[in-house]
Every structure is written in C-alpha cells, then in structure tokens.
Design a protein around this motif. Structure first.
Motif, PDB file in Angstrom:
ATOM      1  N   GLY A 156      -0.207  -4.003  13.277  1.00 13.58           N
ATOM      2  CA  GLY A 156      -1.055  -2.850  13.557  1.00 13.58           C
ATOM      3  C   GLY A 156      -2.524  -3.209  13.657  1.00 13.58           C
ATOM      4  N   SER A 157      -3.359  -2.215  13.955  1.00  9.46           N
ATOM      5  CA  SER A 157      -4.800  -2.410  14.036  1.00  9.46           C
ATOM      6  C   SER A 157      -5.491  -1.135  13.578  1.00  9.46           C
ATOM      7  N   TYR A 158      -6.794  -1.246  13.281  1.00  8.39           N
ATOM      8  CA  TYR A 158      -7.548  -0.064  12.868  1.00  8.39           C
ATOM      9  C   TYR A 158      -7.588   0.982  13.971  1.00  8.39           C
ATOM     10  N   GLN A 159      -7.527   0.541  15.229  1.00 11.15           N
ATOM     11  CA  GLN A 159      -7.564   1.487  16.332  1.00 11.15           C
ATOM     12  C   GLN A 159      -6.339   2.404  16.336  1.00 11.15           C
ATOM     13  N   ASP A 160      -5.228   1.941  15.729  1.00 13.62           N
ATOM     14  CA  ASP A 160      -4.040   2.790  15.641  1.00 13.62           C
ATOM     15  C   ASP A 160      -4.313   4.063  14.845  1.00 13.62           C
ATOM     16  N   MET A 161      -5.294   3.997  13.933  1.00 16.74           N
ATOM     17  CA  MET A 161      -5.613   5.160  13.111  1.00 16.74           C
ATOM     18  C   MET A 161      -6.111   6.338  13.940  1.00 16.74           C
ATOM     19  N   ASP A 162      -6.652   6.048  15.106  1.00 12.52           N
ATOM     20  CA  ASP A 162      -7.251   7.095  15.924  1.00 12.52           C
ATOM     21  C   ASP A 162      -6.233   7.827  16.789  1.00 12.52           C
ATOM     22  N   PRO A 179     -12.974   3.435   1.124  1.00 12.42           N
ATOM     23  CA  PRO A 179     -13.474   4.761   1.512  1.00 12.42           C
ATOM     24  C   PRO A 179     -13.817   4.912   2.987  1.00 12.42           C
ATOM     25  N   ILE A 180     -14.287   3.842   3.635  1.00 14.56           N
ATOM     26  CA  ILE A 180     -14.647   3.959   5.049  1.00 14.56           C
ATOM     27  C   ILE A 180     -13.396   4.138   5.905  1.00 14.56           C
ATOM     28  N   LEU A 181     -12.356   3.380   5.624  1.00 15.17           N
ATOM     29  CA  LEU A 181     -11.099   3.581   6.340  1.00 15.17           C
ATOM     30  C   LEU A 181     -10.517   4.951   6.040  1.00 15.17           C
ATOM     31  N   PHE A 182     -10.677   5.405   4.804  1.00 18.50           N
ATOM     32  CA  PHE A 182     -10.127   6.717   4.452  1.00 18.50           C
ATOM     33  C   PHE A 182     -10.853   7.832   5.203  1.00 18.50           C
ATOM     34  N   LEU A 183     -12.153   7.674   5.403  1.00 16.44           N
ATOM     35  CA  LEU A 183     -12.879   8.650   6.219  1.00 16.44           C
ATOM     36  C   LEU A 183     -12.315   8.679   7.636  1.00 16.44           C
ATOM     37  N   ARG A 184     -11.940   7.520   8.124  1.00 19.24           N
ATOM     38  CA  ARG A 184     -11.334   7.449   9.456  1.00 19.24           C
ATOM     39  C   ARG A 184      -9.962   8.137   9.470  1.00 19.24           C
ATOM     40  N   VAL A 185      -9.202   7.941   8.393  1.00 22.02           N
ATOM     41  CA  VAL A 185      -7.926   8.647   8.252  1.00 22.02           C
ATOM     42  C   VAL A 185      -8.150  10.155   8.242  1.00 22.02           C
ATOM     43  N   MET A 186      -9.141  10.595   7.470  1.00 30.15           N
ATOM     44  CA  MET A 186      -9.388  12.033   7.353  1.00 30.15           C
ATOM     45  C   MET A 186      -9.881  12.635   8.675  1.00 30.15           C
ATOM     46  N   ASP A 187     -10.598  11.856   9.464  1.00 29.05           N
ATOM     47  CA  ASP A 187     -10.977  12.342  10.799  1.00 29.05           C
ATOM     48  C   ASP A 187      -9.730  12.684  11.607  1.00 29.05           C
ATOM     49  N   ARG A 188      -8.731  11.823  11.504  1.00 27.42           N
ATOM     50  CA  ARG A 188      -7.492  12.048  12.247  1.00 27.42           C
ATOM     51  C   ARG A 188      -6.685  13.197  11.644  1.00 27.42           C
ATOM     52  N   SER A 285       7.804  11.971  14.063  1.00 24.33           N
ATOM     53  CA  SER A 285       6.448  11.638  14.511  1.00 24.33           C
ATOM     54  C   SER A 285       6.514  10.646  15.672  1.00 24.33           C
ATOM     55  N   PRO A 286       5.906  10.992  16.807  1.00 22.73           N
ATOM     56  CA  PRO A 286       5.893  10.053  17.935  1.00 22.73           C
ATOM     57  C   PRO A 286       5.243   8.717  17.564  1.00 22.73           C
ATOM     58  N   GLU A 287       4.164   8.767  16.778  1.00 15.47           N
ATOM     59  CA  GLU A 287       3.500   7.546  16.324  1.00 15.47           C
ATOM     60  C   GLU A 287       3.080   7.752  14.873  1.00 15.47           C
ATOM     61  N   TRP A 288       3.436   6.815  14.005  1.00 16.16           N
ATOM     62  CA  TRP A 288       3.050   6.938  12.596  1.00 16.16           C
ATOM     63  C   TRP A 288       2.621   5.581  12.070  1.00 16.16           C
ATOM     64  N   MET A 289       1.899   5.622  10.973  1.00 17.20           N
ATOM     65  CA  MET A 289       1.276   4.407  10.439  1.00 17.20           C
ATOM     66  C   MET A 289       1.452   4.356   8.925  1.00 17.20           C
ATOM     67  N   SER A 290       1.879   3.204   8.411  1.00 14.80           N
ATOM     68  CA  SER A 290       1.952   3.018   6.961  1.00 14.80           C
ATOM     69  C   SER A 290       0.732   2.229   6.492  1.00 14.80           C
ATOM     70  N   CYS A 291       0.161   2.648   5.367  1.00 16.14           N
ATOM     71  CA  CYS A 291      -1.019   1.996   4.782  1.00 16.14           C
ATOM     72  C   CYS A 291      -0.683   1.656   3.334  1.00 16.14           C
ATOM     73  N   TRP A 292      -0.727   0.377   2.981  1.00 16.67           N
ATOM     74  CA  TRP A 292      -0.329  -0.006   1.631  1.00 16.67           C
ATOM     75  C   TRP A 292      -1.079  -1.266   1.221  1.00 16.67           C
ATOM     76  N   THR A 293      -1.273  -1.410  -0.097  1.00 21.40           N
ATOM     77  CA  THR A 293      -1.998  -2.583  -0.607  1.00 21.40           C
ATOM     78  C   THR A 293      -1.348  -3.084  -1.894  1.00 21.40           C
ATOM     79  N   MET A 294      -2.189  -3.336  -2.901  1.00 18.77           N
ATOM     80  CA  MET A 294      -1.750  -4.073  -4.085  1.00 18.77           C
ATOM     81  C   MET A 294      -0.699  -3.348  -4.915  1.00 18.77           C
ATOM     82  N   GLY A 295      -0.619  -2.033  -4.792  1.00 25.96           N
ATOM     83  CA  GLY A 295       0.393  -1.299  -5.550  1.00 25.96           C
ATOM     84  C   GLY A 295       1.802  -1.749  -5.221  1.00 25.96           C
ATOM     85  N   LEU A 296       1.983  -2.314  -4.018  1.00 27.81           N
ATOM     86  CA  LEU A 296       3.286  -2.855  -3.634  1.00 27.81           C
ATOM     87  C   LEU A 296       3.306  -4.378  -3.684  1.00 27.81           C
TER      88      LEU A 296
END
Length: 332
Positions: A156-162, A179-188, A285-296
């Motif tokens: 994936g890429s950050y552009q997928d968030m849009d 937080p900056i990526l999350f703001l991008r998520v919230m825009d979407r 969902s036609p297009e969906w994105m998973s976001c995960w980090t250290m918790g997994l």
C-alpha cells in the motif's frame, strides 16, 4: 544570512516533510512542507519542536560515569570510557561466559553500525542475546509479508488513504502516535469512509471510530481468522484471483471452520454482532485499507498476525500492489 533546508521529520517513521530556516548554522524556524505528499504542510508537536533537539548541545559529546552508584554522574574522557567499558565487558565474559552479556541497540543506528554490533555480539562474544527496535518491531512483519505476499514490503501507499472506503485500524493508536496520518484518515472519514478500530483500550483513535471493537488482549489472531471465516461464508471472495495468484487455498475453508462468530466472540470479548458488522463492511467495501503497528508486531504471534491481515486483503482481492501481481501463499 538565512537559508532554507527541506528535510524529513524523523520521529514516528511516517516521514513528514519539514522546512527548516537556518541562520548562522542554527535552525531559527520550522514549518511543514506543503509540497510533501505525506503531510502537505501539517506537522505534529514533535515535528514543530524538532529544532530544539538539533540546536541544543550536550548529546553524545561526552561520556559520564558515577564514581559510586548513588553519586552524581561526572564527565569522563570518551577514550577512557570506551577502554573501561571494554575492560569490564571482557572481565564479565571471561568469568561468566558469553550468555552473561546482552546487547540492546537502537533501530535508529545506521546499517553499518547494526552490522558491526551484530558481529560483535554473535561473532566475537558468541551470544544470541542481542535485540533491537528493528528486530522487535519489524522482523515478524517482514516474515509475514514474505510468507503471504512473497516480498517483505507492504504493497500500500499513503495515497491509498485518499480513496479508501474503509479503514481497519488494529494494534495502533494513530491519533496519539501518528497524528498527521490520522488527520489524513479523518479527512477521508469526513468524506464518508468508515473507520473500524480494534484495541483493548478506548483511546483517542477509538473515540472517532464508526465501529469500536474492544478486544481482549492477546486474541487478535482469533478475530482476524473469524473475519476471514465470515468473508468466505458471506461470499465476499474472488475465486478467479485465488485460483490464479495464490496457493494453499484448499486447506483454508476447513481451517476457518474453527472460527465461527460465536466462538470468536467468546474468545475475544467482542460482541458477535460487531464481528459480523466488521466482516460485512470489509466484504462490501470496494476499496479498504488496514492500518496496524506495534500492537500486532511485538507479539509471539506477530508473523501470524501479519499473515492473517494479508489474507483478509487477498481473499477478496482488494489490496494495492504493483503489477505484475506476485505469487502469494495462503499457507501459514
């Protein structure tokens, strides 16, 4: 004379673009780079205050030693510090053997430095007791990617968030940690996308969720397998893609029979209706994105977690990847 330097914020790993105004070899102003494709000018608190860390002196310029454990540290010549450290380590090694020494190093070290410390630990001292942020965070993810996607890089890429219709956030508190990526998520999200958040805690990210799944710690794998079970049961799969581009599918249906919604709800503590809703949203969902980090990642099952998330994208063939599509494996 003031000059402008474009750089990248080093803190959370997202790589936001920053612009530094430098005068007399000191940073006098920091702002976000509006042309950078990650943050488009936005910066979090750490990014905005990064000049403090690179302006102030005293970091790694001297060694310090406490003459006695309760004394205040005293400035110490670096050459002497290196010699004394080596002498003490050598004494421990001679008296107690290689497993009496352990090394914990930083993921921020250069590739060359990582190589040297591993040669020191494994080649000279001959101990396996070395750990770093790089291995703890990313070894399980890299292994999981190679097992399921054939390469150790996320497709994936950050552009997928849009353009995504659904975000599935698990093992990550994006609002506080990215937080900056999350703001991008919230825009979407404001544009109509849904947000599913899986976390044992009701955190700042969960507060914005369309569906919050408060999972029992240590049961993520059961949830991911349960979601895949429902994708199959609901017919949200792409048989042609599975046939052409994956291997091992014939073993999956029987394996997934062990993860029906009622059993997954009992294991995870998540209501069955929420599990079914999440699977339905993912499947529709036609297009969906998973976001995960250290918790997994930072788990004894980190590789399996990575596999299971990738399977959720592979089975309905909804994921971002460059052509040609590599051969994928559905076998853990």
């Amino acid at each position: 004379m003031t000059k402008t330097v474009k750089s990248v914020c080093p803190y959370c790993g997202v790589g936001c673009g920053i612009v530094l105004e430098v005068s007399n070899n000191r940073v006098v102003k920091v702002k976000g780079n509006k042309e950078h494709p990650t943050n488009f000018g936005r910066l979090c608190t750490k990014g905005n205050s990064c000049a403090q860390a690179i302006t102030e002196s005293g970091r790694m310029e001297y060694a310090y030693r406490r003459p006695n454990r309760k004394d205040e540290p005293v400035k110490f010549n670096m050459d002497e510090a290196i010699s004394e450290t080596a002498r003490r380590l050598r004494a421990i090694l001679d008296e107690h053997g290689p497993d009496a020494l352990s090394f914990y190093v930083s993921g921020q070290m250069s590739l060359e430095a990582q190589y040297l410390i591993n040669k020191l630990a494994k080649g000279f001292v001959r101990t396996n007791n070395i750990e770093s942020n790089s291995r703890l965070c990313m070894a399980s993810a890299g292994s999981g990617y190679k097992l399921s996607l054939g390469a150790d890089g996320p497709p994936g890429s950050y552009q997928d968030m849009d353009r995504t219709d659904l975000f599935f956030v698990i093992g990550a508190n994006m609002a506080d940690c990215h937080p900056i990526l999350f703001l991008r998520v919230m825009d979407r999200v404001k544009a109509g996308a849904k947000l599913i958040v899986v976390d044992p805690r009701r955190n700042a990210t969960a507060d914005k969720a369309s569906l919050f799944m408060q999972i029992r710690p240590g049961t993520d794998l059961a949830l991911l397998n349960g979601l895949l079970h429902l994708l199959v049961k609901n017919g949200h799969t792409d048989p042609d893609f599975i046939e052409e581009f994956t291997s091992g599918w014939e073993a999956m249906p029987e394996f997934l029979e062990d993860y029906p919604p009622d059993k997954v709800a009992e294991i995870t503590g998540i209501p069955e209706v929420a599990i079914s809703q999440a699977a339905l949203w993912i499947g529709e969902s036609p297009e969906w994105m998973s976001c995960w980090t250290m918790g997994l990642n930072q788990s004894t099952h980190g590789t399996w977690h990575t596999n299971a998330i990738c399977y959720l994208h592979l089975v309905p063939a909804k994921y971002a990847a460059p052509a040609p599509v590599p051969s994928h494996s559905l076998v853990s």
